[in-house]
Design a protein around this motif. Structure first.
Motif, PDB file in Angstrom:
ATOM      1  N   SER A  44      45.899   5.247 -27.087  1.00 34.45           N
ATOM      2  CA  SER A  44      46.568   4.815 -25.863  1.00 34.45           C
ATOM      3  C   SER A  44      45.685   5.138 -24.659  1.00 34.45           C
ATOM      4  CB  SER A  44      47.915   5.530 -25.714  1.00 34.45           C
ATOM      5  OG  SER A  44      48.722   5.351 -26.851  1.00 34.45           O
ATOM      6  N   SER A  45      45.908   4.423 -23.560  1.00 36.29           N
ATOM      7  CA  SER A  45      45.135   4.715 -22.352  1.00 36.29           C
ATOM      8  C   SER A  45      45.836   4.149 -21.129  1.00 36.29           C
ATOM      9  CB  SER A  45      43.727   4.127 -22.440  1.00 36.29           C
ATOM     10  OG  SER A  45      42.995   4.403 -21.263  1.00 36.29           O
ATOM     11  N   SER A  46      45.816   4.914 -20.033  1.00 38.50           N
ATOM     12  CA  SER A  46      46.403   4.478 -18.772  1.00 38.50           C
ATOM     13  C   SER A  46      45.429   4.721 -17.629  1.00 38.50           C
ATOM     14  CB  SER A  46      47.710   5.240 -18.482  1.00 38.50           C
ATOM     15  OG  SER A  46      48.717   4.912 -19.413  1.00 38.50           O
ATOM     16  N   LYS A  47      45.527   3.857 -16.613  1.00 44.21           N
ATOM     17  CA  LYS A  47      44.744   4.021 -15.388  1.00 44.21           C
ATOM     18  C   LYS A  47      45.622   3.696 -14.182  1.00 44.21           C
ATOM     19  CE  LYS A  47      40.167   2.684 -17.199  1.00 44.21           C
ATOM     20  NZ  LYS A  47      39.065   1.700 -17.074  1.00 44.21           N
ATOM     21  N   VAL A  48      45.303   4.337 -13.057  1.00 49.76           N
ATOM     22  CA  VAL A  48      45.961   4.048 -11.786  1.00 49.76           C
ATOM     23  C   VAL A  48      44.882   3.932 -10.716  1.00 49.76           C
ATOM     24  CG1 VAL A  48      47.591   4.844 -10.030  1.00 49.76           C
ATOM     25  CG2 VAL A  48      48.048   5.300 -12.458  1.00 49.76           C
ATOM     26  N   PHE A  49      44.844   2.781 -10.034  1.00 53.96           N
ATOM     27  CA  PHE A  49      43.856   2.523  -8.984  1.00 53.96           C
ATOM     28  C   PHE A  49      44.541   2.281  -7.642  1.00 53.96           C
ATOM     29  CE2 PHE A  49      41.263   1.455 -12.641  1.00 53.96           C
ATOM     30  CZ  PHE A  49      39.967   1.768 -12.257  1.00 53.96           C
ATOM     31  N   VAL A  50      43.885   2.695  -6.580  1.00 51.41           N
ATOM     32  CA  VAL A  50      44.273   2.306  -5.221  1.00 51.41           C
ATOM     33  C   VAL A  50      43.009   2.018  -4.422  1.00 51.41           C
ATOM     34  CG1 VAL A  50      46.433   3.622  -5.168  1.00 51.41           C
ATOM     35  CG2 VAL A  50      44.301   4.699  -4.390  1.00 51.41           C
ATOM     36  N   LEU A  51      43.188   1.334  -3.297  1.00 45.44           N
ATOM     37  CA  LEU A  51      42.095   1.055  -2.375  1.00 45.44           C
ATOM     38  C   LEU A  51      42.265   1.956  -1.145  1.00 45.44           C
ATOM     39  CD1 LEU A  51      39.662  -0.918  -2.056  1.00 45.44           C
ATOM     40  CD2 LEU A  51      41.190  -2.385  -0.721  1.00 45.44           C
ATOM     41  N   LYS A  84      52.557  10.063 -20.907  1.00 44.17           N
ATOM     42  CA  LYS A  84      53.319  10.690 -19.815  1.00 44.17           C
ATOM     43  C   LYS A  84      53.595   9.704 -18.684  1.00 44.17           C
ATOM     44  CE  LYS A  84      51.052  15.079 -20.886  1.00 44.17           C
ATOM     45  NZ  LYS A  84      49.950  15.993 -20.487  1.00 44.17           N
ATOM     46  N   PHE A  85      52.817   8.621 -18.613  1.00 47.67           N
ATOM     47  CA  PHE A  85      52.982   7.632 -17.547  1.00 47.67           C
ATOM     48  C   PHE A  85      53.960   6.517 -17.927  1.00 47.67           C
ATOM     49  CE2 PHE A  85      48.969   9.524 -16.311  1.00 47.67           C
ATOM     50  CZ  PHE A  85      48.974   9.452 -14.932  1.00 47.67           C
ATOM     51  N   LEU A  86      54.263   6.373 -19.195  1.00 48.88           N
ATOM     52  CA  LEU A  86      54.917   5.155 -19.668  1.00 48.88           C
ATOM     53  C   LEU A  86      56.263   4.886 -19.019  1.00 48.88           C
ATOM     54  CD1 LEU A  86      54.415   4.457 -23.469  1.00 48.88           C
ATOM     55  CD2 LEU A  86      53.932   3.013 -21.544  1.00 48.88           C
ATOM     56  N   THR A  87      57.041   5.920 -18.751  1.00 44.87           N
ATOM     57  CA  THR A  87      58.372   5.684 -18.190  1.00 44.87           C
ATOM     58  C   THR A  87      58.364   5.608 -16.671  1.00 44.87           C
ATOM     59  OG1 THR A  87      58.840   8.069 -18.168  1.00 44.87           O
ATOM     60  CG2 THR A  87      59.468   6.827 -20.144  1.00 44.87           C
ATOM     61  N   ASP A 116      54.933   1.719 -11.108  1.00 44.84           N
ATOM     62  CA  ASP A 116      53.677   1.881 -10.382  1.00 44.84           C
ATOM     63  C   ASP A 116      53.806   2.834  -9.199  1.00 44.84           C
ATOM     64  OD1 ASP A 116      52.699   0.104 -12.181  1.00 44.84           O
ATOM     65  OD2 ASP A 116      52.265  -1.501 -10.751  1.00 44.84           O
ATOM     66  N   GLU A 117      54.863   2.679  -8.419  1.00 44.71           N
ATOM     67  CA  GLU A 117      55.029   3.529  -7.238  1.00 44.71           C
ATOM     68  C   GLU A 117      55.311   4.971  -7.632  1.00 44.71           C
ATOM     69  OE1 GLU A 117      54.343   2.778  -4.233  1.00 44.71           O
ATOM     70  OE2 GLU A 117      54.007   0.637  -4.556  1.00 44.71           O
ATOM     71  N   GLN A 118      56.054   5.170  -8.718  1.00 46.97           N
ATOM     72  CA  GLN A 118      56.299   6.529  -9.193  1.00 46.97           C
ATOM     73  C   GLN A 118      55.005   7.178  -9.678  1.00 46.97           C
ATOM     74  OE1 GLN A 118      59.363   5.435 -12.059  1.00 46.97           O
ATOM     75  NE2 GLN A 118      60.920   6.531 -10.873  1.00 46.97           N
ATOM     76  N   ALA A 175      47.159  10.078   0.922  1.00 41.89           N
ATOM     77  CA  ALA A 175      48.058   8.943   1.169  1.00 41.89           C
ATOM     78  C   ALA A 175      47.741   8.247   2.486  1.00 41.89           C
ATOM     79  CB  ALA A 175      49.504   9.423   1.154  1.00 41.89           C
ATOM     80  N   ARG A 176      47.278   8.983   3.485  1.00 42.70           N
ATOM     81  CA  ARG A 176      46.986   8.393   4.795  1.00 42.70           C
ATOM     82  C   ARG A 176      45.875   7.353   4.716  1.00 42.70           C
ATOM     83  NH1 ARG A 176      43.509   9.867   9.051  1.00 42.70           N
ATOM     84  NH2 ARG A 176      42.821  11.724   7.926  1.00 42.70           N
ATOM     85  N   HIS A 177      45.024   7.484   3.705  1.00 41.72           N
ATOM     86  CA  HIS A 177      43.874   6.587   3.587  1.00 41.72           C
ATOM     87  C   HIS A 177      44.133   5.413   2.622  1.00 41.72           C
ATOM     88  CE1 HIS A 177      41.100   9.155   5.850  1.00 41.72           C
ATOM     89  NE2 HIS A 177      41.695  10.190   5.257  1.00 41.72           N
ATOM     90  N   VAL A 178      45.241   5.452   1.882  1.00 43.30           N
ATOM     91  CA  VAL A 178      45.530   4.401   0.905  1.00 43.30           C
ATOM     92  C   VAL A 178      46.022   3.159   1.628  1.00 43.30           C
ATOM     93  CG1 VAL A 178      46.982   3.734  -1.044  1.00 43.30           C
ATOM     94  CG2 VAL A 178      46.013   6.042  -0.938  1.00 43.30           C
ATOM     95  N   ILE A 179      45.365   2.020   1.380  1.00 43.79           N
ATOM     96  CA  ILE A 179      45.702   0.775   2.089  1.00 43.79           C
ATOM     97  C   ILE A 179      46.161  -0.317   1.128  1.00 43.79           C
ATOM     98  CG2 ILE A 179      44.170   1.268   4.024  1.00 43.79           C
ATOM     99  CD1 ILE A 179      42.117  -0.656   2.763  1.00 43.79           C
ATOM    100  N   SER A 180      46.493   0.057  -0.098  1.00 46.86           N
ATOM    101  CA  SER A 180      46.921  -0.944  -1.080  1.00 46.86           C
ATOM    102  C   SER A 180      48.080  -0.404  -1.897  1.00 46.86           C
ATOM    103  CB  SER A 180      45.772  -1.286  -2.034  1.00 46.86           C
ATOM    104  OG  SER A 180      45.547  -0.204  -2.944  1.00 46.86           O
ATOM    105  N   LYS A 181      48.768  -1.308  -2.540  1.00 44.55           N
ATOM    106  CA  LYS A 181      49.700  -0.910  -3.575  1.00 44.55           C
ATOM    107  C   LYS A 181      48.880  -0.507  -4.813  1.00 44.55           C
ATOM    108  CE  LYS A 181      53.572  -3.783  -2.098  1.00 44.55           C
ATOM    109  NZ  LYS A 181      54.520  -4.860  -2.475  1.00 44.55           N
TER     110      LYS A 181
END
Length: 541
Positions: free
Chosen positions: A343-350, A405-408, A411-413, A432-438
């Motif tokens: 299994s594998s998960s990733k989370v990206f933001v801009l 651990k991410f499955l449930t 995206d916002e959570q 968080a102040r620098h995040v400009i994307s979902k």
């Protein structure tokens, strides 16, 4: 990646002026089905086209497979690499195609890599910043030394590295065949625990959390040690680069590219032009139809082909694709059933800019760095395009139990939890102040057409892997089991690496060539021509 199980020089075969082979002229234009438009399917279709055949590509999703580069809607010039994102220069068959398209690459920001400005190690709440291994406390150097010594003492590292560097096939196989017999039933963790240099649990724990090369390896601990040795021997874990603009540029580029030389087809022909701009829909059913193989797509259309190349994860044959039992032998179906996926998960933001390069006046250090931690995020990767441009943040890259651990979480959570956890590692840094994307996220285990990131054999699975890898050799099989060729990185010995997807696609191309009555040039034998000389060792049942 001169893989010791089958040390065939795919790069030499690819660049030989004689090409991969020749089809009888009366078979030019013969349609061959290629199921799956990931890098394995695209390479297979591309080379079949060059041989003068007519590949018919089917894809249930989008071209690229796990080479999936998703643009941020807020700024499409930047992408989230949800699948493959780092490639070792040792992947010479893969780089044959990267070079053919002249795709630019850049160093990947792995932990402690020369191109990584700062690496932050956070274990049990303690933070260390480093540029090299020597910057970390002594215990980390002890762990690195223990790993090196274990490999040299128990796995003949120096001898194998030398044999691979010289491409001494005889010596590679002599060493490896002995190790396969010795370690087929040994897990990665068992291999470490049996070493006197890893007698300390603390050393094994740190190694699992921080690891070597690309990061921690504890999620691999249950897997066969043979899986890990292949990575180390072939240098698949070092000097990684990324493809500028996203890894998906490679399969999409080959889809649109017209080769300089090819049989039968006029100049300017590409896979895209042969398909009128779009691949066919996903495949739902595969059946034997006399001497042919019938393929039914999700639109209900059925076509019969003299050969079919199947590239998706083999688990899709158990449910998503209704494949006739007779097309594979009973022992191959067992190997398909026993395949084990990670299994594998990733989370990206801009981010608005690479703020992590800012200097904290209190410490004199950059406020953030590439992060390895034993907590929820596990691995954080930072991609800097320049001081006045947005930056891409991979806030978490996890495997197996850590991925689950991410499955449930939606995206916002996921983003909220990661920001909270990273706040404990970097107090006072307002990410968080620098995040400009979902957030853009993936959990490959719940992707319908994948059900996992990649195959990783468990102890005792070598025999199953051998059956899958050697399936392209079909001359001795009953007629009903000929013509369907399995390939993809889970069929390869090096799953999870695009190189394995490419090389098994080339095996399938040789298989189709041979099956339809074509031949290779005597001066450029293919993998099937040298199979009996190079064949993976066969363990007793």
């Amino acid at each position: 990646m001169f893989v010791p199980d089958f040390p065939f020089a795919y790069d030499d075969w690819l660049r030989h002026p004689a090409g991969l082979g020749h089809m009888p002229e009366h078979l030019y234009g013969t349609p061959v089905a290629v199921v799956g438009g990931g890098i394995s399917g695209i390479v297979a279709a591309y080379e079949l086209m060059r041989l003068g055949l007519r590949p018919v590509l089917y894809e249930a999703g989008e071209l690229g497979g796990r080479m999936r580069s998703v643009p941020f809607p807020e700024d499409p010039d930047y992408v989230a690499e949800l699948g493959a994102m780092r490639f070792p220069p040792a992947a010479t068959a893969l780089f044959h195609y990267i070079d053919e398209l002249a795709l630019p690459t850049s160093p990947f920001p792995n932990p402690l890599a020369r191109s990584t400005p700062t690496t932050v190690v956070n274990l049990e709440g303690v933070v260390h910043r480093a540029h090299t291994l020597e910057d970390l406390p002594t215990v980390y150097q002890e762990v690195a030394d223990a790993w090196e010594k274990t490999l040299r003492d128990q796995a003949e590292l120096a001898a194998m590295e030398d044999a691979i560097r010289r491409r001494d096939v005889g010596w590679v196989k002599t060493i490896w065949n002995r190790l396969v017999t010795q370690f087929d039933d040994q897990s990665f963790y068992g291999f470490l625990a049996s070493s006197s240099t890893f007698s300390s649990f603390r050393h094994r724990e740190i190694f699992g959390q921080v690891g070597f090369g690309a990061g921690g390896w504890d999620t691999d601990f249950p897997n066969s040690i043979l899986e890990i040795l292949r990575v180390v021997y072939t240098q698949a874990d070092v000097d990684h680069v990324s493809i500028a603009g996203g890894a998906q540029r490679l399969p999409l580029g080959l889809w649109r590219h017209s080769p300089r030389t090819m049989a039968y087809w006029p100049p300017g022909t590409s896979l895209e032009s042969l398909h009128d701009g779009a691949a066919g829909p996903g495949v739902m059913r595969i059946r034997r139809s006399r001497e042919l193989i019938a393929v039914q797509d999700s639109g209900g259309r059925t076509r019969a082909f003299p050969a079919v190349v199947f590239t998706p994860h083999v688990w899709t044959l158990l449910g998503h694709v209704d494949c006739a039992d007779e097309l594979l032998s009973a022992d191959l179906w067992t190997a398909v059933e026993r395949t084990h996926y990670m299994s594998s998960s990733k989370v990206f933001v801009l981010a608005d800019r690479p703020f992590w390069r800012d200097i904290d006046p209190r410490t004199g250090h950059e406020v953030m760095g590439m992060t390895l931690t034993d907590r929820f995020p596990r691995g954080v990767y930072l991609f800097d395009s320049g001081p006045d441009k947005p930056g891409v943040m991979c806030l978490s890259y996890t495997w197996n139990d850590d991925s689950l651990k991410f499955l449930t979480l939606d995206d916002e959570q996921r983003l909220a939890v990661l920001l909270r956890r990273l706040g404990r590692i970097y107090p006072g840094v307002d990410i968080a102040r620098h995040v400009i994307s979902k957030p853009i996220t993936v959990s490959w285990e719940r992707e319908r057409h994948f059900m996992g990131a990649f195959k990783a054999n468990l102890p005792g699975h070598y025999r199953y892997q051998r059956r899958l890898f050697t399936q392209f050799m079909q001359d001795g099989r009953p007629a009903r089991q000929r013509g369907l060729f399995l390939c993809g990185d889970d069929v390869s010995w090096t799953a999870g690496f695009a190189e394995g997807a490419v090389t098994t696609a080339l095996n399938a191309v040789w298989g189709v060539l041979n099956h339809l009555g074509g031949r290779t040039d005597p001066g450029n034998p293919g993998p099937g021509d040298l199979f009996h000389e190079l064949a993976p060792v066969e363990l007793p049942l």
